[in-house]
Write an enzyme that holds these catalytic residues in place. Structure first.
Site, PDB file in Angstrom:
ATOM      1  N   ASP A  94      37.255  49.463  49.770  1.00 21.09           N
ATOM      2  CA  ASP A  94      37.341  49.331  48.323  1.00 21.09           C
ATOM      3  C   ASP A  94      37.756  47.908  47.953  1.00 21.09           C
ATOM      4  O   ASP A  94      38.617  47.319  48.617  1.00 21.09           O
ATOM      5  CB  ASP A  94      38.350  50.329  47.746  1.00 21.09           C
ATOM      6  CG  ASP A  94      37.939  51.768  48.011  1.00 21.09           C
ATOM      7  OD1 ASP A  94      36.752  52.065  47.851  1.00 21.09           O
ATOM      8  OD2 ASP A  94      38.811  52.570  48.382  1.00 21.09           O
TER       9      ASP A  94
ATOM     10  N   ASP B 202      39.079  46.007  44.636  1.00 16.64           N
ATOM     11  CA  ASP B 202      39.535  46.027  43.253  1.00 16.64           C
ATOM     12  C   ASP B 202      39.765  44.604  42.762  1.00 16.64           C
ATOM     13  O   ASP B 202      40.242  43.741  43.510  1.00 16.64           O
ATOM     14  CB  ASP B 202      40.833  46.832  43.125  1.00 16.64           C
ATOM     15  CG  ASP B 202      40.627  48.308  43.465  1.00 16.64           C
ATOM     16  OD1 ASP B 202      39.485  48.784  43.314  1.00 16.64           O
ATOM     17  OD2 ASP B 202      41.587  48.967  43.888  1.00 16.64           O
TER      18      ASP B 202
ATOM     19  N   ASP C 288      52.670  48.913  42.618  1.00 12.59           N
ATOM     20  CA  ASP C 288      53.616  49.808  43.272  1.00 12.59           C
ATOM     21  C   ASP C 288      54.339  49.173  44.465  1.00 12.59           C
ATOM     22  O   ASP C 288      55.564  49.055  44.465  1.00 12.59           O
ATOM     23  CB  ASP C 288      52.919  51.115  43.692  1.00 12.59           C
ATOM     24  CG  ASP C 288      51.594  50.881  44.409  1.00 12.59           C
ATOM     25  OD1 ASP C 288      51.310  49.741  44.810  1.00 12.59           O
ATOM     26  OD2 ASP C 288      50.840  51.858  44.574  1.00 12.59           O
TER      27      ASP C 288
END
Length: 425
Positions: A57, A59, A133
């Protein structure tokens, strides 16, 4: 939260290369940059490359708003309510682009328990970093000069092989309890130790998962158990007290039945092994395993009340799945696969007669057979049946016909009644 100290690592001092970034992600980064906007690859894509992994992935974070992004890309779709995101579509490949977010309490909508339900306050890249996070996810690769921007000490934590929460873990878990699951998942996936202060509150705050929609936990289930580290993740979730909020009936059953606990462990090991061998995985198979004991317990209760086994067995398919769906949602198509796997456990018992061919031709035969193999490893009485089906698959059709002829069940002898002599009267 305090402002982070920015560290910029120039191109020649890090291992992130465009060779490891997907072509479509690079297209998005370059077009944003040419459009006059800041454009960074961020999060797992940067982190995984630095760890020597191939990211799946990619992002992207930018100072362009979703509306500005949409003007640049005709293939853009804006999604989300809690977080508005731009998805750039290249066939099946989706590149997610997020606008930098600020920490602004007056404009963030939170529930009484602290969970954020709406957050579209835009800010700078520095503010965006603090909002992320874990420190290892707050690393930004700048397409303008190919440098890495580290705002929260993520590079240091990668060197320490630790996963550390940005800010106060208690407050961050309140904002989004799914972060507890992410901590476990990333720790297991990347072989990182969860830093002490990040790990400490999890057991006491596990109950916050009760407020998470079941559909969202379904997505987390797939990430946790279909990444090749399912067994380790399962054990970690259990040790942190998180597992009962995902699979309550499974936890109860494995605590009461050592054989079932072994059955689940074998299934997790088998799933991890298949993923490492690049074999296909259906999310339904592992769920069918984890709910097998609860299904059988429901069946036994009805049998004890006088119901025929088959009737009780099939009757509880939907009940068992619906009960699980209260915590982790199960899509209908996966529920149907689970029911096929369970039903085949009855049909596979009959290894004689014409019905064998219909079982063998069943579209879920292989999944049902694999399920039987796992069961036979904890229940020796099933071993002869599993071996028979193994052999049946390995031989040609002529040999299969021979196996069936040799396996004819002994039929009951028909009683012949003596006929009375006809009367001539």
């Amino acid at each position: 939260m305090s402002s982070p100290n920015q560290h910029i690592i120039p191109r020649d001092q890090h291992s992130v290369s465009r060779d490891f970034i997907s072509e479509n992600a690079l297209k998005v980064l370059y077009r944003l940059h040419k459009g006059g906007y800041e454009a960074f690859l961020v999060g797992g894509g940067v982190r995984d490359i630095l760890l020597g992994l191939r990211p799946k992935d990619f992002d992207i974070a930018t100072n362009a708003t979703p509306e500005q992004i949409k003007k640049l890309f005709r293939n853009c779709r804006i999604i989300g309510r809690r977080f508005r995101l731009a998805h750039i579509l290249y066939g099946r490949d989706v590149i997610e682009v997020a606008t930098f977010r600020a920490h602004c309490d007056d404009n963030i909508e939170q529930r009484g328990d602290g969970m954020i339900v709406r957050d579209n306050v835009y800010g700078t890249v520095e503010e965006d970093a603090i909002r992320r996070d874990f420190t290892v996810n707050a690393l930004y690769y700048n397409i303008a000069d190919f440098s890495i921007h580290d705002y929260c000490g993520g590079l240091e934590d990668l060197e320490k092989r630790q996963l550390k929460m940005i800010g106060d873990p208690i407050e961050r878990y309140k904002e989004d309890p799914v972060r507890m699951l992410r901590a476990v998942r990333l720790g297991c996936k990347l072989n990182l130790t969860i830093e002490e202060n990040t790990a400490k509150p999890i057991n006491e705050m596990a109950h916050l998962l009760e407020g998470i929609p079941a559909a969202r936990l379904w997505e987390e289930y797939k990430k946790m158990f279909l990444s090749g580290k399912g067994q380790r993740t399962f054990n970690q979730l259990k040790s942190f007290g998180l597992l009962p909020y995902l699979f309550p009936e499974t936890v109860k059953a494995i605590n009461e039945d050592d054989d079932f606990a072994e059955f689940v462990t074998l299934a997790l090991e088998n799933t991890d092994r298949r993923i490492s061998q690049d074999k296909s995985i259906n999310p339904a198979f592992l769920l069918a395993v984890m709910l097998w004991k609860p299904l059988m317990e429901r069946t036994d209760r009805l049998v004890n009340k006088g119901m025929h086994f088959n009737d009780a067995f099939y009757k509880n398919f939907n009940t068992t799945i619906n009960k699980q769906t209260q915590t982790v949602s199960i899509m209908k198509r996966y529920g149907a696969v689970m029911q096929d796997i369970w039903a085949l456990q009855v049909r596979l018992k009959f290894n004689h007669g014409k019905r064998v061919w219909s079982v063998f031709d069943h579209p879920r035969f292989r999944a049902g057979y694999d399920f039987l193999l796992l069961r036979s490893e904890v229940d020796p009485s099933l071993k002869p049946l599993a071996d028979w089906w193994t052999q049946f698959q390995e031989v040609g059709r002529e040999q299969r016909v021979k196996m069936l002829s040799q396996n004819k069940p002994q039929g009951k002898k028909r009683r012949t009644r003596k006929r009375k002599p006809r009367s001539n009267a």
